[in-house]
Design an enzyme around this catalytic site. Structure first.
Site, mmCIF file in Angstrom:
data_model
loop_
_atom_site.group_PDB
_atom_site.id
_atom_site.type_symbol
_atom_site.label_atom_id
_atom_site.label_comp_id
_atom_site.label_asym_id
_atom_site.label_seq_id
_atom_site.Cartn_x
_atom_site.Cartn_y
_atom_site.Cartn_z
ATOM 1 N N LYS A 10 0.839 -1.204 0.000
ATOM 2 C CA LYS A 10 0.000 0.000 0.000
ATOM 3 C C LYS A 10 0.879 1.262 0.000
ATOM 4 C CE LYS A 10 -3.711 -2.490 2.396
ATOM 5 N NZ LYS A 10 -4.734 -2.456 3.460
ATOM 6 N N TYR A 50 -11.867 -3.598 -3.920
ATOM 7 C CA TYR A 50 -12.371 -3.547 -2.532
ATOM 8 C C TYR A 50 -13.895 -3.422 -2.464
ATOM 9 C CZ TYR A 50 -7.642 -3.165 -0.613
ATOM 10 O OH TYR A 50 -6.340 -3.424 -0.233
ATOM 11 N N PHE A 58 -15.675 2.911 7.200
ATOM 12 C CA PHE A 58 -14.291 3.311 6.919
ATOM 13 C C PHE A 58 -13.992 3.427 5.421
ATOM 14 C CE2 PHE A 58 -14.165 -1.375 7.265
ATOM 15 C CZ PHE A 58 -13.519 -1.724 6.090
ATOM 16 N N ARG A 86 -0.978 -14.404 5.197
ATOM 17 C CA ARG A 86 -1.713 -13.549 6.141
ATOM 18 C C ARG A 86 -1.057 -13.585 7.525
ATOM 19 N NH1 ARG A 86 -6.625 -11.108 4.471
ATOM 20 N NH2 ARG A 86 -7.636 -11.375 6.483
ATOM 21 N N ARG A 103 2.809 -5.908 9.558
ATOM 22 C CA ARG A 103 2.013 -4.782 10.060
ATOM 23 C C ARG A 103 2.493 -4.348 11.444
ATOM 24 N NH1 ARG A 103 -3.845 -6.984 7.798
ATOM 25 N NH2 ARG A 103 -3.792 -5.872 5.798
ATOM 26 N N ASN A 113 -1.968 0.067 7.061
ATOM 27 C CA ASN A 113 -1.432 -1.217 7.538
ATOM 28 C C ASN A 113 -0.588 -1.923 6.484
ATOM 29 O OD1 ASN A 113 -3.394 -2.124 5.845
ATOM 30 N ND2 ASN A 113 -4.650 -3.109 7.406
ATOM 31 N N HIS A 116 -1.739 -5.595 1.600
ATOM 32 C CA HIS A 116 -2.970 -6.384 1.419
ATOM 33 C C HIS A 116 -2.582 -7.804 1.055
ATOM 34 C CE1 HIS A 116 -6.823 -7.796 -0.208
ATOM 35 N NE2 HIS A 116 -6.075 -8.374 -1.133
ATOM 36 N N GLU A 127 -8.874 -10.927 -7.520
ATOM 37 C CA GLU A 127 -7.993 -9.772 -7.343
ATOM 38 C C GLU A 127 -6.874 -9.756 -8.391
ATOM 39 O OE1 GLU A 127 -8.823 -9.717 -2.520
ATOM 40 O OE2 GLU A 127 -6.826 -10.214 -3.252
HETATM 41 O O1 CDP Z 1 -6.671 -6.291 4.951
HETATM 42 P P1 CDP Z 1 -7.496 -7.184 5.842
HETATM 43 O O2 CDP Z 1 -8.065 -8.380 5.118
HETATM 44 O O3 CDP Z 1 -6.725 -7.569 7.075
HETATM 45 O O4 CDP Z 1 -8.720 -6.312 6.390
HETATM 46 P P2 CDP Z 1 -10.179 -6.025 5.767
HETATM 47 O O5 CDP Z 1 -11.145 -6.173 6.878
HETATM 48 O O6 CDP Z 1 -10.405 -6.831 4.530
HETATM 49 O O7 CDP Z 1 -10.126 -4.480 5.382
HETATM 50 C C1 CDP Z 1 -9.509 -4.021 4.196
HETATM 51 C C2 CDP Z 1 -8.681 -2.822 4.535
HETATM 52 O O8 CDP Z 1 -9.533 -1.748 4.930
HETATM 53 C C3 CDP Z 1 -7.728 -2.994 5.718
HETATM 54 O O9 CDP Z 1 -6.547 -3.690 5.368
HETATM 55 C C4 CDP Z 1 -7.483 -1.555 6.141
HETATM 56 O O10 CDP Z 1 -6.446 -0.939 5.368
HETATM 57 C C5 CDP Z 1 -8.825 -0.894 5.827
HETATM 58 N N1 CDP Z 1 -9.617 -0.688 7.053
HETATM 59 C C6 CDP Z 1 -9.809 0.608 7.533
HETATM 60 O O11 CDP Z 1 -9.340 1.573 6.926
HETATM 61 N N2 CDP Z 1 -10.537 0.815 8.689
HETATM 62 C C7 CDP Z 1 -11.073 -0.225 9.356
HETATM 63 N N3 CDP Z 1 -11.788 -0.005 10.457
HETATM 64 C C8 CDP Z 1 -10.899 -1.542 8.875
HETATM 65 C C9 CDP Z 1 -10.148 -1.739 7.718
HETATM 66 MG MG MG Z 2 -9.469 -8.379 3.515
#
Ligand code: CDP
Ligand code: MG
Length: 154
Positions: A10, A50, A58, A86, A103, A113, A116, A127
């Protein structure tokens, strides 16, 4: 089971100059790199990528963050790579990510973070198709990419 995953570095990973550190963690596992490119972000692609998060509280802030700079898109293949990658990446909230995960080491919070990683093989295929043309992937390589590193570390 051999799987593929789509890993994005990112904008914060590029800003922090840790692209090399991130790639090294995947190479250290013996995972095979099938494709990689640094690209200016494309809003339409990101919204598609996404789409599962559209409408969440968010989402807008997150998309703005993802649009704040270029990203590095990669495709990797390896045994159980979805779960293992992961684990390398760590929990969504960088503040709660496992010690030593990417992270934990370089992320900031639950938005910035760093990386991805696909959450399933189905997500990965979707993806990868969004980020790469078939011709941009190196799928039929004649090299034995499972050989250990050849370089001498000074
Ligand atoms: O990336 P990951 O699968 O761990 O998390 P996700 O639940 O699929 O969310 C996608 C991305 O959204 C996260 O990696 C964060 O960068 C962002 N996010 C955010 O900005 N605020 C949150 N409360 C949760 C996620
Ligand atoms: Mg995710």
């Amino acid at each position: 089971m051999k799987q593929r995953t789509c890993v994005l570095i990112k904008p914060d990973g590029i800003e922090k100059k840790v692209i090399g550190q991130i790639l090294t963690r995947f190479e250290d596992q013996g995972f095979q790199l099938l494709g990689m490119k640094m690209v200016p972000v494309n809003q339409e692609k990101l919204e598609n990528f996404y789409s599962e998060h559209k409408g969440k509280t968010f989402y807008d802030h997150f998309l703005n963050f993802m649009l704040s700079g270029p990203i590095v898109a990669t495709v990797w293949e390896g045994e159980d790579i979805i779960l293992r990658s992961r684990q390398i990446i760590g929990a969504t909230n960088s503040q709660e990510a496992e010690i030593g995960s990417l992270r934990n080491l370089y992320g900031t919070d639950n938005r910035k973070n760093l990386v991805h990683g696909s959450d399933s093989s189905i997500s990965a295929e979707r993806e990868i198709k969004i980020m790469f043309k078939e011709s941009e992937l190196c799928l039929n390589n004649s090299l034995d990419l499972n050989e250990p590193r050849q370089t001498k570390v000074p």
